[in-house]
Design a protein around this motif. Structure first.
Motif, short mmCIF file in Angstrom:
data_model
loop_
_atom_site.label_atom_id
_atom_site.label_comp_id
_atom_site.label_asym_id
_atom_site.label_seq_id
_atom_site.Cartn_x
_atom_site.Cartn_y
_atom_site.Cartn_z
N ASP B 65 -17.94 12.59 2.65
CA ASP B 65 -18.96 13.48 2.11
C ASP B 65 -19.58 12.86 0.86
O ASP B 65 -19.26 13.24 -0.27
N VAL B 66 -20.45 11.90 1.05
CA VAL B 66 -21.15 11.28 -0.08
C VAL B 66 -22.66 11.31 0.17
O VAL B 66 -23.11 11.30 1.31
N ILE B 67 -23.40 11.37 -0.92
CA ILE B 67 -24.87 11.36 -0.81
C ILE B 67 -25.34 9.92 -0.86
O ILE B 67 -25.21 9.24 -1.87
N ASN B 68 -25.84 9.43 0.26
CA ASN B 68 -26.32 8.06 0.30
C ASN B 68 -27.62 7.94 1.10
O ASN B 68 -27.95 6.91 1.63
N ASP B 69 -28.32 9.06 1.19
CA ASP B 69 -29.59 9.05 1.93
C ASP B 69 -30.51 10.11 1.31
O ASP B 69 -30.09 10.88 0.45
N GLY B 70 -31.75 10.16 1.78
CA GLY B 70 -32.72 11.10 1.21
C GLY B 70 -33.50 10.44 0.08
O GLY B 70 -33.35 9.23 -0.16
N GLY B 71 -34.35 11.25 -0.60
CA GLY B 71 -35.16 10.69 -1.68
C GLY B 71 -36.21 9.73 -1.19
O GLY B 71 -36.58 8.77 -1.87
N ILE B 72 -36.69 9.96 0.05
CA ILE B 72 -37.67 9.04 0.65
C ILE B 72 -38.85 9.85 1.20
O ILE B 72 -39.27 9.65 2.35
N VAL B 73 -39.37 10.76 0.37
CA VAL B 73 -40.44 11.68 0.83
C VAL B 73 -41.59 10.91 1.49
O VAL B 73 -42.07 11.28 2.56
N LYS B 75 -41.71 8.02 2.96
CA LYS B 75 -41.38 7.48 4.29
C LYS B 75 -41.27 8.58 5.32
O LYS B 75 -41.70 8.44 6.46
N VAL B 76 -40.66 9.71 4.91
CA VAL B 76 -40.47 10.83 5.84
C VAL B 76 -41.84 11.36 6.29
O VAL B 76 -42.03 11.72 7.45
N LEU B 77 -42.80 11.37 5.35
CA LEU B 77 -44.11 11.93 5.65
C LEU B 77 -45.09 10.89 6.22
O LEU B 77 -46.22 11.23 6.58
N GLY B 86 -46.12 17.01 -0.71
CA GLY B 86 -44.74 16.75 -0.28
C GLY B 86 -44.33 17.54 0.95
O GLY B 86 -43.26 17.31 1.51
N PHE B 87 -45.16 18.48 1.39
CA PHE B 87 -44.86 19.26 2.59
C PHE B 87 -45.50 18.61 3.82
O PHE B 87 -46.54 17.95 3.71
N PHE B 88 -44.91 18.85 5.00
CA PHE B 88 -45.65 18.65 6.24
C PHE B 88 -46.62 19.83 6.32
O PHE B 88 -46.24 20.97 6.01
#
Lengths: 485, 95
Positions: B65-73, B75-77, B86-88
């Motif tokens: 349980d570690v945070i090692n992903d996300g923070g890539i708005v 790229k996600v969008l 920041g929203f779709f």
């Protein structure tokens, strides 16, 4: 105490089952390494997995498995050492995969029990049907634009436990008690923070009615989106009345999903689930069955805290508290801890009174949790010691307590600074009494003529003359002696 | 197993795939053929065989349980037809 709806054709009882979605306390999501924390800016806590990008594979978070097992143990439930993740298929804009990863016919936790603590001190066992792990969906925001819906996937993939009760609940009140007890257990276990306002605990209620005496289950409606214990109770009450009205006017209830509108206190059809209900569950081909051994379960079991039911039983037997008082104290672990520190080595019933009325009164008025109490358990305990050794009367103790609340100082300091010691020196009190008797000959005469209730007035005068520090019982005793010669 | 046109229409709706009325008959025939081909598997006797999820002995991998992903708005969008703040941004969904 049974809950009966008086209809025109007869008496009806209500049958309720609750589905609670509880957000698992974990750092990251169920199947991705993105943060599961609440309140980030849009799409900040989103990985490619959570966004449903092609080719991404989910990997189970071990902490979430532990938390589900832990919750199952807390609910005295069967732990399934082999469970299967399934896809629940439906289309919605905030669910990018086109399916929710959930568990269907092989959940991680099976049947268990939850004990309701009824207000009269009795208990009632409610069956738990199952608990399974699943992902949350994203969030649709409809009010930012007149023509568009905004999608934030921060919640997409956040781990949830869906905890399903058997249809054992029989009144809105029982439903409320069930939710409070479940929240209490989850908080003790540290598996969900139980915050309904922030959405980390959400409840759907399945409601049906039937004539009293009947044992078959009639068609139920599912009420979604109810975000407080009080609203769940109101929604059930309203929905049950609606069913009775429909049946008595010759109609029939359609199985459907309804939304509760707390402003109007009514439920209304949410959508026809005729199609949506066809979820076409099938085992998720991206995930092998979830398996663990006895040692995994035993290790979690060894770390369970004393749970509310056990603690309540101990408070009753060890401290001589009533079932009701014990129930109030154990509902929150921090309250129970505080009480035990105050009660330890002291009069437990006195400790209970001070904690549940005086202290809780202050905490409620200031809207702070007990962990931020202006009076520490140690300081309150010391105050009770000063009552026990006759330094303070109850009245003086209450005054001292108020000062302790305002200043945060300990009991001894307050007593010394304010010179609050109770006067138990008969000489000092005698002198005051003599003065009052001399100055109020008329009242003395009335008292001696039989108006004995004047003793209260005399006591008041003595207290006034001694700045409230005379020991009231001693004061009355001395007064009686002098007045009744 | 044979599928009728009503079933095809329903499955198509659930899967959000457009199947014109003129093609319902042909689609039904094709899908029925696939189903009966798969159905041959039921001829195998599996009485004492436990359900299995694959031909190998693989175990489900777990992650810490570690945070090692996300923070890539961004790229996600990146592939979103429309995005805003920041929203779709999608056509209005009315419940």
């Amino acid at each position: 105490m049974s809950y009966i709806i008086k209809g025109e054709t007869g008496d009806w009882e209500v049958v309720i089952g609750l589905e609670v979605h509880a957000q698992v306390i974990s750092k990251s999501k169920l199947f991705s390494g993105a943060s599961a924390e609440f309140g980030a800016s849009p799409n900040e806590h989103v990985s490619f997995i959570d966004a449903g990008m092609p080719g991404m594979l989910p990997v189970i978070n071990e902490r979430c498995v532990e938390q589900a097992v832990r919750t199952g143990l807390g609910l005295k439930a069967k732990i399934n050492q082999r469970s299967v993740f399934a896809r629940k298929n439906y289309f919605y804009a905030d669910m990018p995969q086109g399916y929710q990863i959930s568990q269907y016919d092989q959940p991680i936790v099976g049947e268990g029990t939850l004990i309701l603590d009824m207000p009269d001190g009795a208990t009632r066992a409610i069956g738990i049907e199952r608990l399974h792990l699943e992902q949350d969906a994203g969030k649709s925001v409809h009010d930012l634009s007149p023509t568009k819906t905004m999608i934030d996937l921060n919640r997409s993939g956040v781990p949830l436990m869906e905890i399903v009760s058997k249809p054992d609940l029989r009144s809105p009140e029982e439903a409320g008690l069930y939710l409070k007890k479940l929240r209490s257990i989850l908080r003790y276990l540290g598996t969900c923070d139980g915050n309904m306002e922030e959405g980390s605990m959400r409840c759907d209620a399945n409601v049906s009615v039937r004539p009293v005496g009947s044992t078959d289950l009639r068609t139920r409606c599912e009420i979604k989106n109810v975000n407080s214990v009080r609203f769940v109770m109101m929604a059930i009450e309203h929905e049950a009345m609606r069913h009775v009205d429909v049946y008595e006017s010759g109609g029939k209830i359609d199985q459907e999903t309804r939304l509760y509108d707390s402003n109007k206190n009514e439920t209304r059809t949410m959508r026809s689930k005729e199609m949506a209900h066809d979820y076409r569950y099938f085992p998720d081909p991206d995930l092998l069955p979830l398996e663990f051994d006895d040692a995994f379960v035993a290790k979690i079991k060894s770390t369970l805290p004393e749970l509310p039911d056990d603690k309540k039983a101990r408070f009753i037997s060890a401290y001589g508290l009533s079932a009701y008082d014990a129930g109030v104290l154990v509902a929150e672990q921090d309250n129970a801890l505080y009480f035990e520190e105050v009660a330890n080595g002291r009069d437990a019933k006195l400790a209970n009174n001070w904690v549940t009325s005086n202290l809780f009164g202050v905490l409620n008025a200031r809207n702070v949790p007990i962990t931020e109490s202006p009076v520490s358990a140690k300081n309150l305990g010391r105050l009770l010691d000063l009552i026990a050794d006759n330094t303070l009367s109850t009245r003086l103790a209450k005054e001292a307590f108020e000062i302790m609340v305002e200043t945060g100082k300990d009991a001894d300091t307050v007593v010394t600074e304010r010179g609050m010691k109770q006067i138990t020196d008969t000489g000092a009190i005698d002198a005051a009494i003599d003065q009052i008797i001399a100055a109020n000959a008329d009242k003395v005469e009335q008292y001696r003529a039989g108006k004995v209730q004047l003793i209260g007035w005399f006591t008041g005068q003595v207290m006034k003359a001694t700045q409230g520090q005379a020991a009231p019982a001693l004061c009355q005793e001395l007064l009686k002696k002098k007045l009744e010669v | 197993m044979s599928l009728d046109k009503a079933t095809i229409r329903r499955v198509a709706t659930l899967a959000r795939i457009e199947v014109p009325d003129a093609e319902l008959e042909a689609t039904a025939t094709k899908l029925s053929g696939i189903l009966s081909w798969i159905a041959q598997l039921s001829e195998v006797n599996t009485d004492d065989v436990l359900p299995m999820s694959g031909g190998t002995d693989l175990k489900l991998p777990w992650r810490a349980d570690v945070i090692n992903d996300g923070g890539i708005v961004d790229k996600v969008l990146a592939n979103a037809p429309e995005a805003q703040d920041g929203f779709f941004s999608v056509p209005k969904v009315v419940e």
